[in-house]
Design an enzyme around this catalytic site. Structure first.
Site, PDB file in Angstrom:
ATOM      1  N   SER A  63       0.831  -1.351  -0.042  1.00 48.30           N
ATOM      2  CA  SER A  63       0.001   0.003  -0.050  1.00 48.30           C
ATOM      3  C   SER A  63       0.922   1.229  -0.148  1.00 48.30           C
ATOM      4  O   SER A  63       1.051   1.637  -0.867  1.00 48.30           O
ATOM      5  CB  SER A  63      -0.968   0.015   1.056  1.00 48.30           C
ATOM      6  OG  SER A  63      -2.178   0.963   0.737  1.00 48.30           O
ATOM      7  N   HIS A 107       5.151  13.869   6.157  1.00 46.31           N
ATOM      8  CA  HIS A 107       5.078  15.550   6.015  1.00 46.31           C
ATOM      9  C   HIS A 107       5.765  15.977   7.163  1.00 46.31           C
ATOM     10  O   HIS A 107       5.369  15.818   8.501  1.00 46.31           O
ATOM     11  CB  HIS A 107       3.496  15.718   5.988  1.00 46.31           C
ATOM     12  CG  HIS A 107       2.600  14.868   5.100  1.00 46.31           C
ATOM     13  ND1 HIS A 107       2.588  15.393   3.834  1.00 46.31           N
ATOM     14  CD2 HIS A 107       1.986  13.880   5.162  1.00 46.31           C
ATOM     15  CE1 HIS A 107       1.468  14.523   3.240  1.00 46.31           C
ATOM     16  NE2 HIS A 107       1.260  13.751   4.216  1.00 46.31           N
ATOM     17  N   CYS A 152      -2.133  -3.180   3.128  1.00 44.50           N
ATOM     18  CA  CYS A 152      -3.125  -4.266   2.795  1.00 44.50           C
ATOM     19  C   CYS A 152      -3.008  -5.574   3.415  1.00 44.50           C
ATOM     20  O   CYS A 152      -1.759  -5.716   3.464  1.00 44.50           O
ATOM     21  CB  CYS A 152      -3.647  -4.343   1.488  1.00 44.50           C
ATOM     22  SG  CYS A 152      -4.135  -2.687   0.607  1.00 44.50           S
TER      23      CYS A 152
END
Length: 121
Positions: free
Chosen positions: A67, A72, A87
């Site tokens: 996935s 950030h 996943c």
């Protein structure tokens, strides 16, 4: 589509750390952490914001076969947000996601962290 989604909000991160403002350093650290967790990175993009002096934050994404990882940084706030989603189709990757998140939190060495998890699907 069952999976595990982990997030972390980090505060009190040293803004002088290369991981906060240097896209190459952050990308390298993310690739190493992904591999160490036993996950498979398939692509990445690190984008630095701000002035040419290199003091802006970074938004980075590593696409995983399982996935994704998103990072950030806000050096002006001493803050970082992390997002790891895996996943579990064909096998449970939850422990790998938890290892990846723990490694990344340790790398940033925050004074304070707020970790959350969501079971998806």
């Amino acid at each position: 589509m069952r999976g595990l989604h982990l997030t972390a909000d980090l505060r009190g991160v040293d803004p002088a750390q290369a991981l906060m403002t240097e896209a190459d350093a952050l990308g390298s650290a993310c690739r190493e952490a992904v591999a160490a967790a036993g996950l498979q990175g398939v692509a990445e993009l690190m984008h630095r914001f701000g002035p040419a002096d290199g003091q802006g934050g970074i938004t980075g994404v590593v696409l995983l076969a399982e996935s994704h990882l998103a990072v950030h940084t806000w050096p002006e706030l001493g803050a970082v947000t992390l997002d790891v989603y895996v996943c579990n189709y064909g096998g449970d990757n939850s422990a790998k996601a938890e290892r990846l998140m723990a490694t990344l939190v340790d790398l940033f060495a925050p004074a304070e962290s707020n970790l959350q998890q969501l079971l998806r699907g």
